[in-house]
Design an enzyme around this catalytic site. Structure first.
Site, short mmCIF file in Angstrom:
data_model
loop_
_atom_site.label_atom_id
_atom_site.label_comp_id
_atom_site.label_asym_id
_atom_site.label_seq_id
_atom_site.Cartn_x
_atom_site.Cartn_y
_atom_site.Cartn_z
N GLU A 85 -5.36 0.18 6.83
CA GLU A 85 -4.42 1.06 7.55
C GLU A 85 -2.98 0.58 7.45
OE1 GLU A 85 -3.64 2.91 12.00
OE2 GLU A 85 -5.63 2.18 11.49
N LYS A 263 -8.18 1.64 20.64
CA LYS A 263 -8.28 1.67 19.18
C LYS A 263 -7.09 0.91 18.59
CE LYS A 263 -7.70 3.39 14.86
NZ LYS A 263 -6.53 3.32 13.96
N ASP A 279 -18.59 -10.29 12.56
CA ASP A 279 -19.26 -9.01 12.72
C ASP A 279 -18.36 -8.02 13.46
OD1 ASP A 279 -20.89 -6.89 13.44
OD2 ASP A 279 -22.62 -8.13 13.94
N HIS A 377 5.04 5.37 10.87
CA HIS A 377 3.96 5.86 10.02
C HIS A 377 4.51 6.67 8.86
CE1 HIS A 377 0.14 4.64 11.54
NE2 HIS A 377 0.40 5.03 12.77
#
Length: 425
Positions: A85, A263, A279, A377
């Site tokens: 990302e 998130k 993990d 972004h």
């Protein structure tokens, strides 16, 4: 790791990948061999890959970067991060830069206790059985610790137990929690083996049937915590502090916002978990379950304004990461990532990861509360599109600048601009 090294760099993004690697290698004390492992897409050879998972047909490579500017407990770190990302690494580095002006991040942990659950069913007197299990605690600990003498030798092993009677669609069940200190291992194999070993004894003393025997990823006894104070002047004034606190209040109150807020935290956490061969699914499930532990899904961080008008932030979440076993010990790049951090224990690694999550969250809510998330972004998206169009170097910078300033970030426009530039030549 050299205590005197400084993780604050100016113009790091302007360097070539090779120059960045040279800088990181010098900071982290990496050998030529370590550098080759990081720079090669083939460090994980097919034989190792074939032994990691089933039905292997190839390897899938993601970019590996470093988070800059991090000071954690008075020590500087370059943070290895693996992600697809855009903007994540830059945002974390930017937040760490703001935090370091006031000492950076400070961390703590609750130790490395993992839970194994044993589900007991068909017990007519579950509360009586619960007390009976507690009476046999020392015997249960003995059975479990016989299964892992190496862990016990190094100071780990089962330390305590908890018994719960829960109501389910199939009636009451007795759930036994084995609390196991797994030290520097993530610990899934160790606790699962202990749960299997002690199940017959629990059946014997309760008259019930042991059904599921498995670890819990809601590792409430394996928490990592981090805190930071960011000066109002660093942020651009008390008004920005207020905006960030208001943005946090929204996430704390509303699960729809909290999902995206958390998130953003995981945007920082998962790249470090992935880089070190840990993990990612265990960390994700533990984090989101912990965010819901009150019965309502909420923020994993808190953001407040202190008496001086500065921004203060905290994070607390389960952090079941290990330094021994699993991919950490098989994957060559994961081993170098651990070396880069210079960590001596799994709990130290967990604390660093928590600090990165807090930095990432601060960067995201600051952007949201001020200029909005799209500006940063947009620039990175424009860069990606210019690359796809075939632009390089100065031409790319020119095209990116034009697309962003005109708010016209599309592949067709990038191609058009490149054609114009080539015609001018």
């Amino acid at each position: 790791m050299n205590e005197m090294k400084n993780s604050s760099y100016s113009g790091f993004y302007k360097l070539s990948p090779e120059e960045r690697l040279a800088e990181a290698a010098e900071f982290c004390g990496l050998s030529e061999e370590d550098k080759a492992v990081i720079s090669s897409g083939n460090s994980l050879d097919m034989d190792k890959a074939d032994h990691m998972i089933e039905n292997v047909i190839g390897r899938f490579t993601l970019p590996m970067a470093v988070g800059l500017n991090f000071t954690i407990n008075g020590k500087d770190y370059l943070i290895p991060m693996v992600s697809e990302e855009p903007s994540v690494v830059a945002a974390a580095s930017n937040a760490a830069k703001m935090a370091r002006e006031n000492g950076g991040f400070y961390t703590s942990n609750t130790g490395a206790i993992m839970i194994a659950q044993i589900q007991l069913i068909d017990i007519p007197d579950p509360n009586f059985a619960k007390i009976k299990i507690y009476e046999n605690k020392s015997k249960i600990i003995e059975i479990c610790n016989e299964k892992d003498p190496t862990l016990v030798k190094f100071g780990g092993g089962m330390e305590d137990l908890e018994v719960r009677v829960i109501d389910t669609l199939q009636g009451k069940m007795v759930i036994v929690h084995l609390k196991v200190n797994t030290l520097d291992a993530m610990g899934a194999n160790a606790v699962n083996t202990m749960a299997e070993a002690v199940a017959p004894f629990l059946e014997e003393i309760t008259g019930g049937k042991a059904y599921l025997r498995i670890l819990s990823n809601l590792a409430v006894h394996r928490l990592a915590r981090a805190r930071t104070v960011i000066k109002k002047e660093t942020l651009g004034g008390e008004e920005i502090v207020d905006k960030i606190v208001t943005a946090y209040a929204f996430a704390a109150a509303d699960p729809f916002r909290a999902a995206t807020h958390n998130k953003g935290i995981m945007n920082g956490i998962i790249p470090v978990v992935l880089a070190t061969g840990n993990d990612t699914r265990a960390i994700e499930s533990g984090a989101h379950a912990y965010a819901s532990i009150s019965g309502k899904y909420t923020s994993l961080t808190t953001w407040e304004k202190n008496a001086d008008g500065d921004l203060v932030g905290t994070i607390e979440l389960p952090m079941a990461v290990g330094l021994v076993g699993g991919a950490t010990k098989i994957h060559p790049t994961a081993q170098v990532a651990v070396k880069m951090l210079g960590v001596k224990s799994a709990t130290e690694l967990g604390e660093i990861i928590a600090a990165v999550g807090l930095a990432q969250n601060m960067a995201a809510i600051k952007a949201l509360a001020t200029e909005g998330i799209q500006r940063g972004h947009m620039s990175l998206h424009a860069r990606n599109l210019a690359t796809v169009a075939g632009a390089k170097g100065e031409v790319m910078e020119e095209i990116v600048k034009k697309m962003v300033s005109e708010k016209n970030v599309r592949l067709e426009y990038a191609q058009e601009l490149l054609k114009e530039y080539e015609n001018r030549k």
